[in-house]
Design an enzyme around this catalytic site. Sequence first.
Site, PDB file in Angstrom:
ATOM      1  N   CYS A  52     -11.669   3.880  80.433  1.00 49.15           N
ATOM      2  CA  CYS A  52     -11.034   2.623  80.040  1.00 49.15           C
ATOM      3  C   CYS A  52      -9.530   2.860  79.826  1.00 49.15           C
ATOM      4  O   CYS A  52      -9.136   3.849  79.215  1.00 49.15           O
ATOM      5  CB  CYS A  52     -11.669   2.096  78.763  1.00 49.15           C
ATOM      6  SG  CYS A  52     -10.985   0.511  78.257  1.00 49.15           S
ATOM      7  N   CYS A  56      -7.841   2.257  72.144  1.00 46.20           N
ATOM      8  CA  CYS A  56      -8.536   2.054  70.860  1.00 46.20           C
ATOM      9  C   CYS A  56      -8.883   3.428  70.264  1.00 46.20           C
ATOM     10  O   CYS A  56      -9.668   4.178  70.870  1.00 46.20           O
ATOM     11  CB  CYS A  56      -9.799   1.222  71.057  1.00 46.20           C
ATOM     12  SG  CYS A  56      -9.542  -0.240  72.097  1.00 46.20           S
ATOM     13  N   CYS A  59     -12.446   4.984  70.104  1.00 49.21           N
ATOM     14  CA  CYS A  59     -13.383   4.817  71.215  1.00 49.21           C
ATOM     15  C   CYS A  59     -13.510   6.026  72.143  1.00 49.21           C
ATOM     16  O   CYS A  59     -12.544   6.474  72.751  1.00 49.21           O
ATOM     17  CB  CYS A  59     -13.023   3.589  72.034  1.00 49.21           C
ATOM     18  SG  CYS A  59     -14.296   3.220  73.265  1.00 49.21           S
ATOM     19  N   CYS A  95     -27.581  -6.704  75.522  1.00 46.65           N
ATOM     20  CA  CYS A  95     -26.121  -6.812  75.526  1.00 46.65           C
ATOM     21  C   CYS A  95     -25.545  -5.847  76.568  1.00 46.65           C
ATOM     22  O   CYS A  95     -25.735  -4.638  76.478  1.00 46.65           O
ATOM     23  CB  CYS A  95     -25.580  -6.490  74.140  1.00 46.65           C
ATOM     24  SG  CYS A  95     -23.787  -6.580  74.055  1.00 46.65           S
ATOM     25  N   CYS A 127     -26.229 -11.131  76.158  1.00 41.89           N
ATOM     26  CA  CYS A 127     -24.870 -11.056  75.623  1.00 41.89           C
ATOM     27  C   CYS A 127     -24.082 -10.138  76.551  1.00 41.89           C
ATOM     28  O   CYS A 127     -24.656  -9.265  77.201  1.00 41.89           O
ATOM     29  CB  CYS A 127     -24.928 -10.452  74.217  1.00 41.89           C
ATOM     30  SG  CYS A 127     -23.315 -10.131  73.486  1.00 41.89           S
ATOM     31  N   CYS A 187     -19.973 -13.631  69.278  1.00 36.21           N
ATOM     32  CA  CYS A 187     -20.326 -12.444  68.509  1.00 36.21           C
ATOM     33  C   CYS A 187     -19.024 -11.704  68.260  1.00 36.21           C
ATOM     34  O   CYS A 187     -18.363 -11.281  69.203  1.00 36.21           O
ATOM     35  CB  CYS A 187     -21.294 -11.563  69.298  1.00 36.21           C
ATOM     36  SG  CYS A 187     -21.595  -9.947  68.534  1.00 36.21           S
ATOM     37  N   ARG A 259     -25.149  -7.867  61.900  1.00 35.01           N
ATOM     38  CA  ARG A 259     -25.795  -6.714  62.543  1.00 35.01           C
ATOM     39  C   ARG A 259     -25.369  -5.402  61.929  1.00 35.01           C
ATOM     40  O   ARG A 259     -24.172  -5.111  61.790  1.00 35.01           O
ATOM     41  CB  ARG A 259     -25.496  -6.709  64.055  1.00 35.01           C
ATOM     42  CG  ARG A 259     -26.255  -5.603  64.795  1.00 35.01           C
ATOM     43  CD  ARG A 259     -26.221  -5.786  66.302  1.00 35.01           C
ATOM     44  NE  ARG A 259     -26.457  -7.175  66.602  1.00 35.01           N
ATOM     45  CZ  ARG A 259     -25.582  -7.975  67.196  1.00 35.01           C
ATOM     46  NH1 ARG A 259     -24.449  -7.510  67.625  1.00 35.01           N
ATOM     47  NH2 ARG A 259     -25.865  -9.237  67.387  1.00 35.01           N
TER      48      ARG A 259
HETATM   49  N1  SAM Z   1     -14.328  -2.773  76.316  1.00 37.33           N
HETATM   50  C1  SAM Z   1     -14.777  -3.937  75.678  1.00 37.33           C
HETATM   51  C2  SAM Z   1     -13.968  -4.269  74.441  1.00 37.33           C
HETATM   52  O1  SAM Z   1     -13.357  -3.417  73.852  1.00 37.33           O
HETATM   53  O2  SAM Z   1     -13.999  -5.435  74.067  1.00 37.33           O
HETATM   54  C3  SAM Z   1     -16.254  -3.913  75.296  1.00 37.33           C
HETATM   55  C4  SAM Z   1     -16.907  -2.662  74.766  1.00 37.33           C
HETATM   56  S1  SAM Z   1     -16.269  -1.967  73.247  1.00 37.33           S
HETATM   57  C5  SAM Z   1     -17.041  -0.381  73.224  1.00 37.33           C
HETATM   58  C6  SAM Z   1     -17.052  -2.944  71.976  1.00 37.33           C
HETATM   59  C7  SAM Z   1     -16.832  -2.580  70.541  1.00 37.33           C
HETATM   60  O3  SAM Z   1     -17.545  -1.408  70.199  1.00 37.33           O
HETATM   61  C8  SAM Z   1     -15.426  -2.311  70.060  1.00 37.33           C
HETATM   62  O4  SAM Z   1     -14.683  -3.476  69.864  1.00 37.33           O
HETATM   63  C9  SAM Z   1     -15.690  -1.593  68.746  1.00 37.33           C
HETATM   64  O5  SAM Z   1     -15.768  -2.516  67.681  1.00 37.33           O
HETATM   65  C10 SAM Z   1     -17.052  -0.929  68.970  1.00 37.33           C
HETATM   66  N2  SAM Z   1     -16.919   0.535  69.010  1.00 37.33           N
HETATM   67  C11 SAM Z   1     -16.442   1.278  70.023  1.00 37.33           C
HETATM   68  N3  SAM Z   1     -16.415   2.594  69.710  1.00 37.33           N
HETATM   69  C12 SAM Z   1     -16.925   2.690  68.454  1.00 37.33           C
HETATM   70  C13 SAM Z   1     -17.140   3.799  67.567  1.00 37.33           C
HETATM   71  N4  SAM Z   1     -16.841   5.037  67.921  1.00 37.33           N
HETATM   72  N5  SAM Z   1     -17.672   3.536  66.364  1.00 37.33           N
HETATM   73  C14 SAM Z   1     -17.981   2.281  66.009  1.00 37.33           C
HETATM   74  N6  SAM Z   1     -17.783   1.199  66.796  1.00 37.33           N
HETATM   75  C15 SAM Z   1     -17.245   1.398  68.007  1.00 37.33           C
HETATM   76  C1  DTB Z   2     -20.447  -3.702  68.687  1.00 34.70           C
HETATM   77  O1  DTB Z   2     -19.841  -4.277  67.765  1.00 34.70           O
HETATM   78  N1  DTB Z   2     -20.984  -2.503  68.603  1.00 34.70           N
HETATM   79  C2  DTB Z   2     -21.561  -2.087  69.844  1.00 34.70           C
HETATM   80  C3  DTB Z   2     -21.427  -3.377  70.700  1.00 34.70           C
HETATM   81  N2  DTB Z   2     -20.638  -4.237  69.870  1.00 34.70           N
HETATM   82  C4  DTB Z   2     -20.912  -3.316  72.068  1.00 34.70           C
HETATM   83  C5  DTB Z   2     -20.940  -0.849  70.413  1.00 34.70           C
HETATM   84  C6  DTB Z   2     -20.964   0.334  69.492  1.00 34.70           C
HETATM   85  C7  DTB Z   2     -20.413   1.508  70.206  1.00 34.70           C
HETATM   86  C8  DTB Z   2     -20.497   2.773  69.424  1.00 34.70           C
HETATM   87  C9  DTB Z   2     -19.901   3.933  70.130  1.00 34.70           C
HETATM   88  C10 DTB Z   2     -20.554   4.289  71.431  1.00 34.70           C
HETATM   89  O2  DTB Z   2     -21.802   4.396  71.500  1.00 34.70           O
HETATM   90  O3  DTB Z   2     -19.837   4.502  72.411  1.00 34.70           O
HETATM   91 FE1  SF4 Z   3     -11.882   0.325  76.204  1.00 36.63          FE
HETATM   92 FE2  SF4 Z   3     -13.269   1.346  74.224  1.00 36.63          FE
HETATM   93 FE3  SF4 Z   3     -11.147  -0.169  73.678  1.00 36.63          FE
HETATM   94 FE4  SF4 Z   3     -13.397  -1.310  74.745  1.00 36.63          FE
HETATM   95  S1  SF4 Z   3     -13.193  -0.331  72.741  1.00 36.63           S
HETATM   96  S2  SF4 Z   3     -11.273  -1.642  75.342  1.00 36.63           S
HETATM   97  S3  SF4 Z   3     -14.103   0.400  76.017  1.00 36.63           S
HETATM   98  S4  SF4 Z   3     -11.121   1.828  74.722  1.00 36.63           S
END
Ligand code: SAM
Ligand code: DTB
Ligand code: SF4
Length: 314
Positions: A52, A56, A59, A95, A127, A187, A259
């Site tokens: 990506c 973030c 992430c 989802c 979703c 959501c 959730r």
């Molecule tokens: N890329 C898209 C976005 O950012 O909207 C969708 C997927 S992204 C992984 C969805 C959400 O997962 C993020 O907004 C964040 O709140 C959550 N998330 C991602 N990495 C995480 C982590 N290491 N621990 C907890 N929540 C996480």
């Molecule tokens: C959300 O709030 N939590 C989910 C879903 N929306 C997409 C993602 C959690 C991701 C946790 C880190 C991972 O497994 O990569």
């Molecule tokens: Fe990309 Fe992760 Fe940020 Fe979603 S949360 S935009 S997957 S870096």
Amino acid sequence: MMMNKWTHEKIQEIFHRPIPDLIYKAQSILRENFPKNTVQINKLISIKTGQCPEDCSYCPQSARYNTDINKGTLEESQILEIAEKAIEQNVSKVCLGAAWREVKDGREFDSILKIIKKIKSLKLEVCCTLGMLNSEQAKKLKEAGLDIYNHNIDTSPQYYNEIIGTRSFQQRIDTIKNVRNAGLSVCSGGIIGMGEKDEDIIEMIKILANMSPQPESVPINALVATEGTPLQDMKKVSIWKWVRTIATARITLPKTFIRLAAGRYGRTQEEQTLCLLAGANSIFTGEQLLTSKNELPNKDYQLFKDIGLKPLRR
Ligand code: SAM
Ligand code: DTB
Ligand code: SF4
């Protein structure tokens, strides 16, 4: 889209109440609005993992960090197979997640629209969480049968810039507006345990609670601190902070699915039960979330049996 019913002071007062008061109030409100002793079971499917462009800090999927994840894209048949299996695990909603900054029109988006139609025909709710959307794309998702779109605000506007540099808080709000205007359910939630202050959690809940209408679903994620990300050394968030966050969300968002999302893995059954008592009524099932480990389905099944929770029927 915004009301101002919930003030920072009011939410602050709720957040700091004694835990017994919080749980009592949150559980009462939950029962007024949902069938008692039920939990919604969701299944995440990472349809495009890793690489990506966004930054973030939490992430594992950002291309900027060196993390140990299995990158790649799933075929339609693989996605449908996972969705079909999920039905046997009492899942009511699937989802689909993609590690994109935003949706781009074209072949990939069209194939997602097709998959949504197919999953809907299995009588599952669907979703998607695909990054930013414009209003046309939101309408196309709605027409394909999508029920709800996930786009998190993640934290307070004040703390946001410490965590994400490549997209603004306002851009997130704009996507949420596009989702709502297309007639989709919303959501949106966030993450705790990223080094934020209580005030940031309170402010995040204030923004969610003042959306009009309120989001149908609010995921509360506890940071999964992943090696290679800038937040790798963050300490596990305290269980009481987690319980306070969930209970405050439940009290201020009475009809919303709250959730207990990322961060359950490695927590005791008793800790997870406290979160459910505090008003959470939704979880993700499956050994994996997107890239990280989740509680084993058998353990969840046993816990729900032990404490007497039933899956919320579709
Ligand atoms: N890329 C898209 C976005 O950012 O909207 C969708 C997927 S992204 C992984 C969805 C959400 O997962 C993020 O907004 C964040 O709140 C959550 N998330 C991602 N990495 C995480 C982590 N290491 N621990 C907890 N929540 C996480
Ligand atoms: C959300 O709030 N939590 C989910 C879903 N929306 C997409 C993602 C959690 C991701 C946790 C880190 C991972 O497994 O990569
Ligand atoms: Fe990309 Fe992760 Fe940020 Fe979603 S949360 S935009 S997957 S870096």
